[in-house]
Design a protein around this motif. Sequence first.
Motif, PDB file in Angstrom:
ATOM      1  N   ILE A 214    -119.216 -21.031  49.905  1.00 23.19           N
ATOM      2  CA  ILE A 214    -119.137 -19.601  50.173  1.00 23.19           C
ATOM      3  C   ILE A 214    -119.933 -19.354  51.458  1.00 23.19           C
ATOM      4  O   ILE A 214    -121.141 -19.600  51.493  1.00 23.19           O
ATOM      5  CB  ILE A 214    -119.713 -18.785  49.006  1.00 23.19           C
ATOM      6  CG1 ILE A 214    -118.864 -18.979  47.762  1.00 23.19           C
ATOM      7  CG2 ILE A 214    -119.772 -17.303  49.374  1.00 23.19           C
ATOM      8  CD1 ILE A 214    -119.375 -18.219  46.551  1.00 23.19           C
ATOM      9  N   PRO A 215    -119.283 -18.912  52.512  1.00 21.27           N
ATOM     10  CA  PRO A 215    -120.004 -18.753  53.786  1.00 21.27           C
ATOM     11  C   PRO A 215    -121.060 -17.658  53.712  1.00 21.27           C
ATOM     12  O   PRO A 215    -120.903 -16.672  52.984  1.00 21.27           O
ATOM     13  CB  PRO A 215    -118.889 -18.397  54.772  1.00 21.27           C
ATOM     14  CG  PRO A 215    -117.809 -17.803  53.935  1.00 21.27           C
ATOM     15  CD  PRO A 215    -117.876 -18.500  52.618  1.00 21.27           C
TER      16      PRO A 215
ATOM     17  N   PRO B 110    -125.382 -18.470  48.775  1.00 24.18           N
ATOM     18  CA  PRO B 110    -126.407 -17.681  49.479  1.00 24.18           C
ATOM     19  C   PRO B 110    -127.104 -16.711  48.529  1.00 24.18           C
ATOM     20  O   PRO B 110    -126.448 -15.935  47.831  1.00 24.18           O
ATOM     21  CB  PRO B 110    -125.599 -16.927  50.547  1.00 24.18           C
ATOM     22  CG  PRO B 110    -124.329 -17.709  50.702  1.00 24.18           C
ATOM     23  CD  PRO B 110    -124.046 -18.297  49.362  1.00 24.18           C
ATOM     24  N   LEU B 111    -128.444 -16.766  48.495  1.00 23.79           N
ATOM     25  CA  LEU B 111    -129.185 -15.877  47.601  1.00 23.79           C
ATOM     26  C   LEU B 111    -128.976 -14.415  47.973  1.00 23.79           C
ATOM     27  O   LEU B 111    -129.027 -13.532  47.109  1.00 23.79           O
ATOM     28  CB  LEU B 111    -130.671 -16.229  47.635  1.00 23.79           C
ATOM     29  CG  LEU B 111    -131.070 -17.552  46.973  1.00 23.79           C
ATOM     30  CD1 LEU B 111    -132.574 -17.766  47.080  1.00 23.79           C
ATOM     31  CD2 LEU B 111    -130.636 -17.580  45.513  1.00 23.79           C
TER      32      LEU B 111
ATOM     33  N   SER C 139    -130.098 -20.792  42.642  1.00 22.34           N
ATOM     34  CA  SER C 139    -131.003 -20.390  41.572  1.00 22.34           C
ATOM     35  C   SER C 139    -130.997 -18.877  41.516  1.00 22.34           C
ATOM     36  O   SER C 139    -130.640 -18.210  42.500  1.00 22.34           O
ATOM     37  CB  SER C 139    -132.414 -20.915  41.829  1.00 22.34           C
ATOM     38  OG  SER C 139    -132.895 -20.440  43.071  1.00 22.34           O
ATOM     39  N   LEU C 140    -131.354 -18.331  40.399  1.00 20.94           N
ATOM     40  CA  LEU C 140    -131.379 -16.874  40.290  1.00 20.94           C
ATOM     41  C   LEU C 140    -132.544 -16.335  41.108  1.00 20.94           C
ATOM     42  O   LEU C 140    -133.684 -16.788  40.963  1.00 20.94           O
ATOM     43  CB  LEU C 140    -131.517 -16.447  38.831  1.00 20.94           C
ATOM     44  CG  LEU C 140    -130.299 -16.690  37.942  1.00 20.94           C
ATOM     45  CD1 LEU C 140    -130.560 -16.180  36.526  1.00 20.94           C
ATOM     46  CD2 LEU C 140    -129.048 -16.041  38.507  1.00 20.94           C
ATOM     47  N   PRO C 141    -132.287 -15.372  41.982  1.00 19.52           N
ATOM     48  CA  PRO C 141    -133.354 -14.824  42.830  1.00 19.52           C
ATOM     49  C   PRO C 141    -134.199 -13.810  42.066  1.00 19.52           C
ATOM     50  O   PRO C 141    -133.910 -13.475  40.915  1.00 19.52           O
ATOM     51  CB  PRO C 141    -132.566 -14.157  43.950  1.00 19.52           C
ATOM     52  CG  PRO C 141    -131.320 -13.670  43.266  1.00 19.52           C
ATOM     53  CD  PRO C 141    -130.993 -14.719  42.235  1.00 19.52           C
ATOM     54  N   GLU C 142    -135.210 -13.335  42.721  1.00 17.22           N
ATOM     55  CA  GLU C 142    -135.958 -12.203  42.187  1.00 17.22           C
ATOM     56  C   GLU C 142    -135.164 -10.932  42.470  1.00 17.22           C
ATOM     57  O   GLU C 142    -134.731 -10.696  43.592  1.00 17.22           O
ATOM     58  CB  GLU C 142    -137.337 -12.111  42.836  1.00 17.22           C
ATOM     59  CG  GLU C 142    -138.276 -13.257  42.483  1.00 17.22           C
ATOM     60  CD  GLU C 142    -138.642 -13.266  41.003  1.00 17.22           C
ATOM     61  OE1 GLU C 142    -138.678 -12.170  40.391  1.00 17.22           O
ATOM     62  OE2 GLU C 142    -138.891 -14.352  40.462  1.00 17.22           O
TER      63      GLU C 142
ATOM     64  N   ILE D 290    -126.062 -23.185  38.789  1.00 22.75           N
ATOM     65  CA  ILE D 290    -126.934 -22.188  39.394  1.00 22.75           C
ATOM     66  C   ILE D 290    -128.403 -22.578  39.256  1.00 22.75           C
ATOM     67  O   ILE D 290    -129.229 -22.214  40.064  1.00 22.75           O
ATOM     68  CB  ILE D 290    -126.683 -20.807  38.744  1.00 22.75           C
ATOM     69  CG1 ILE D 290    -125.245 -20.373  39.045  1.00 22.75           C
ATOM     70  CG2 ILE D 290    -127.652 -19.764  39.253  1.00 22.75           C
ATOM     71  CD1 ILE D 290    -124.945 -20.206  40.511  1.00 22.75           C
ATOM     72  N   SER D 291    -128.739 -23.380  38.259  1.00 22.23           N
ATOM     73  CA  SER D 291    -130.147 -23.698  38.028  1.00 22.23           C
ATOM     74  C   SER D 291    -130.642 -24.891  38.814  1.00 22.23           C
ATOM     75  O   SER D 291    -131.808 -25.238  38.752  1.00 22.23           O
ATOM     76  CB  SER D 291    -130.372 -23.963  36.535  1.00 22.23           C
ATOM     77  OG  SER D 291    -129.547 -25.029  36.111  1.00 22.23           O
TER      78      SER D 291
END
Length: 810
Positions: free
Chosen positions: A201-202, A226-227, A249-252, A269-270
């Motif tokens: 995903i760009p 991309p986060l 990873s899951l962002p804040e 994702i992890s």
Amino acid sequence: FLYSSASLTLCRPDQRDALLEFKSEFELGNPPEFLDELLHDYLVPVNVTSYPKTKSWANNSDCCQWDGITCDANSGMVTGVDLSYSSLHGHFKLNSSLFVLRQLRNLNLAYNDFNASPIPSGFNKLMGLERLNLSHSWFSGQIPPEILHLTKLVSLDLSSCFNLSQSRPLFIDKPFLGQLAQNLTNLRHLDMSYVNISSEIPQMISNLTSLRSICLHKCHLFGRLPLSFLRSPIIQSIDLSMNPYLESSLPEFNGSNSLVYLDLSETSISRDEMDENNPVVDESLMSTAEIPFSIGNLSLLNTLHLSSNNFDGEIPSSIQNLNQMTNVNVLNNMFSGDFLTALLNLTKLTDLALAFNHFTGALSPNITSLSNLKYFDASLNSFVGSIPSTLFTIPSLETIFLNNNQLSGPLEIGNISSMSKLQELDLSRNDLTGPIPRSISKFVNLLLKHLYLSYLNTTTVIDLNKISSSHLESLTTLRLSGNYVSPKNMSSVSILSSQLNRLKMSDCGITRFPKFIRTQQHMISLDLSYNEIKGGVPGWLWKLPKLTYADLSNNMFSGFIQFPKHLSKTQMEVISLSENNFSGEIPISILLSLGSNHLGGKLPDIFLNGSNLRSLNVGRNQLVHKLPRSLSDCSSLEYSSSTLMSFTGRYNTNQRLLLGFLSCESHNAFTGALPSDFFMYWSAMHSEKNHSKLKSRDELHQDPYTLNKLSGQIPHSLAGLTSLSTVRVSHNKLVGMIPQSTQFQTQRVSGFCGAPLDECGVVGHDDPPLEEEEEEQVLSWIAAAIGFAPGVVIGLTIAFPQIALVVRRQ
């Protein structure tokens, strides 16, 4: 998209003619069967209700009044065409007359059947398009980049459902997503599910400041997500599920996030890192991650799907702040802790899936606060304590899965509301005690359809009379395996449910064949394996009009009573009679698993034309003579194996992966010559719709023993089998020349070793005719030793259809 017709405007003749020509390009027919791939782990058909909108289009009427057509009130130009669910069938022309309608703003052709047509590049002529929906209409091939010239698009749907018959799914070239982000700056909704994207995903996708929803389900995405994409303050719906090589990873999350729907199921994702040049998941290198506490800031979130990732730890208590949540799915991770308590504040929850984790603690009696709950799956965890009786009083509940936990104590079912909608209940593999049937009787006259009570504990006794007296009129599936079924008054049981079609009572200590089964006229699947039933298999069993599967293996049966004489007069597809005390000759019937008995003699010639035989195992007996000629008429025979069949997990009848097994394995003594026309009728063996994985026998077993004595020549007709990949006929009594073809010339010489076959010969003449007796009774040399352990392996791989054959002697 929905459009209304103009009421005062007459359409322009050129517009009407273009529409009529477009109508003439297609026939009216039913759309192909599509499947929705993940709905609580089931493959289910998409419920498509179509009607032919174009049928009412007539030359002498105003096209602005036609079904699905919208016109501009002033100019009479067609601005909207909605032919979704319109039963259109045929090839979509590259120069379709549809492209004459240059004022189109809205075009919806979803849920039709365009017969694997490529998407025409001519869509770029419709420069005014704002909404384009080509979903679920069986387009195939590359999506033309010219679609990205439609810079006014606000909604683009090119998605598809899972289609068993679609051999060439849609795909794009690598720069497509980047160009999309550059050109379609007005885009608000994007759905490209099942399109083969095969790229990252760009980063620039985050620059689509108008984007509100994106769905890229099962698109073969990989690389780092991309986060900034997940932190977007404007995006409301993200579905990136079923992309196992997509990593992040899951962002804040901060309070400005607008997420309403988030589905990251079956991704990575992890994980932390990945080799971009080798996007292969190595589980030994996978890192775990926890859900950040800041997820509680997603105050608008109503759907959270994180199943089949690598999360561990406890789900943060901040999730109780998400009071708009209706759907939570975190199954198949490594979550732990007491999670249910935090969920009790989410009173809008309708679906809760927690299965395949390490959750602990007890089920709270206050679970009734989830008053809107419909689907509750807490199976395969470590929940302890008793099942709160209040759980069954939630009137909206339709499905409860609590199997495979450590729940104990008596099963207490509270005062169930007469408005209860409970249809499916699984309490299997717990340590429940007490009079189970008496508790189940509380479900009297309700809608309960599926009841699973297998392996509760060693002391529970099931009295079928109590279940029968509960009047569970809607019950279709009952599983009681692993419990002791009381023989007391079993003979007095008349019927369990008039709708019962699946009964599983394996390992129940049953010593007599249950007579009440005779009255279950809707029975489809019956499992009485691993009991101690003696005597003969009753003849009335085969007269049940809908019975297709019967597992009677591992009992003490010694004979048969009134077996049917013809296969074509029964619905049976799978019969397992292995590990019993049968002796003598094989009776006339469908025979699918008769391995490991004391059968002798020969197989009867009873496989009549049209037989639905899919599976045959007669290994480890004392069978002699030739296999019957009529076996060649078994056109449904698809795959071969000498292993005993077993089905595990929740079975979904919509996921139709039907495999056939034929095994005439070692410790028999089949003989006979090799007629050349035998295999041509086994059409299921080379069907392109078969998705079974083929392996040669040596890949599955190290015991290459067969005691067959095949004779005659290798038929010249086999040289034309272009899918043939492996031929092994060593150590039989074959004679003559080896067929000359690419398939045979690429085989190892060892596959043909052993006198008297000339391993270096070639076929120079047609096969000699067989004697009349051989024509009538012998089995093809390919079929004569079919099976993994016996020798022949026949089937199809998913990507490359192949046929492998193995025939050996010790």
